[in-house]
Design an enzyme around this catalytic site. Sequence first.
Site, PDB file in Angstrom:
ATOM      1  N   CYS A 138      -5.136 -25.800 -35.559  1.00  0.00           N
ATOM      2  CA  CYS A 138      -5.363 -25.467 -36.961  1.00  0.00           C
ATOM      3  C   CYS A 138      -4.482 -26.327 -37.875  1.00  0.00           C
ATOM      4  CB  CYS A 138      -5.157 -23.973 -37.199  1.00  0.00           C
ATOM      5  SG  CYS A 138      -5.850 -23.392 -38.772  1.00  0.00           S
ATOM      6  N   HIS A 250      -8.299 -21.244 -33.266  1.00  0.00           N
ATOM      7  CA  HIS A 250      -7.078 -20.675 -32.681  1.00  0.00           C
ATOM      8  C   HIS A 250      -7.334 -20.116 -31.277  1.00  0.00           C
ATOM      9  CE1 HIS A 250      -4.308 -20.622 -36.207  1.00  0.00           C
ATOM     10  NE2 HIS A 250      -5.451 -20.652 -36.876  1.00  0.00           N
ATOM     11  N   GLU A 252      -5.264 -19.335 -29.038  1.00  0.00           N
ATOM     12  CA  GLU A 252      -4.208 -18.411 -28.617  1.00  0.00           C
ATOM     13  C   GLU A 252      -4.459 -16.975 -29.080  1.00  0.00           C
ATOM     14  OE1 GLU A 252      -3.233 -19.042 -32.786  1.00  0.00           O
ATOM     15  OE2 GLU A 252      -3.957 -20.381 -31.205  1.00  0.00           O
TER      16      GLU A 252
END
Length: 333
Positions: A138, A250, A252
């Site tokens: 990002c 993202h 994660e």
Amino acid sequence: MVQVILLLTVVIYFLGCKGAATSKDAIVTNDRSIIGVLSQEQSFYLHTKYPEENYTSYIAASYVKDVEASGARVVPILIGKSREYYKNLLKKLNGVLFPGGATYFKQSNGYADAGQYIYEIAMEMNDAGDYFPIFGTCLGFELLIILASGRGTPENRIRCYSYSNMPLDFTPDFRNSKMFVEAPHDVVDILATEDVTVNAHQFCIVDENLVAFNLTKDWLVTSYSNDDYGVQFIASIEHSRYPFYGVQFHPEKNSFEWKLSKNYPHSFKAIKANRYFMDFFVNECRKNFHTFANAAEENTYAIYNYEAKFTGVLGSQHHECYFFEPRGVNKLI
């Protein structure tokens, strides 16, 4: 005739064993990888929750967990340091992760300045034959492109609003990339057909940004997505020469962020598909053989020296965070 068959069998057996051994021995990897995760300026919101400590920087724990889940350890990289600090640290690390976040690139001695030092040092290492990977998520992905553009004014990115979960629109030649050449077909299928990538950004990189700064020869776009208003932005990219990679989404968050209002996809498929990205990056870092002097030095730098704080209960979008370099009570509060 029987003797001939037995002789041939023995010859084939030994040739096969020798060939297998040679192939195996040729693949040498560093299976004790240590990856640096760049910190960033303390957010205003989190600062209000820890005013007495007055921390200078933080790392969302989801990035640390993501690296650890792929079989590597983490060292926090602090902001506001000299170029020599970053140069010396990169000699000990096997790669660097630029995480996402909400800081600005124009602030001095912060995330962007540290990222520029790291980017330049990593290029020097790779030019010298020292394989050193970087992965940007990002904001980190945007920073990679802005650094490649020369970090001028205006910044080489556009306003772009995306707070949706969505699939990836792969380019026709995405399989020619280092990132996706060996990606399992089921992972690619999930990414291409289901709303599993988490987007949370107010800026993005589009094709025109690459064209404007002559970056199309150095950077290979592998997928796109559309923001909440239909703007097509670059979702994944990689450098054609250096092991530098970026994703606008993202990976994660699927496994490690849990704020209910964000509606992150936590399905088996979503987690399986998004795990691929850090697994890939850590595997890239296994090709680097930097080491700390000894285990004691590793321990001095490791993230384990810091305590992750439960910031989700305070209303933060991050479930847990690590904080660095407290400077005492802020007298302006």
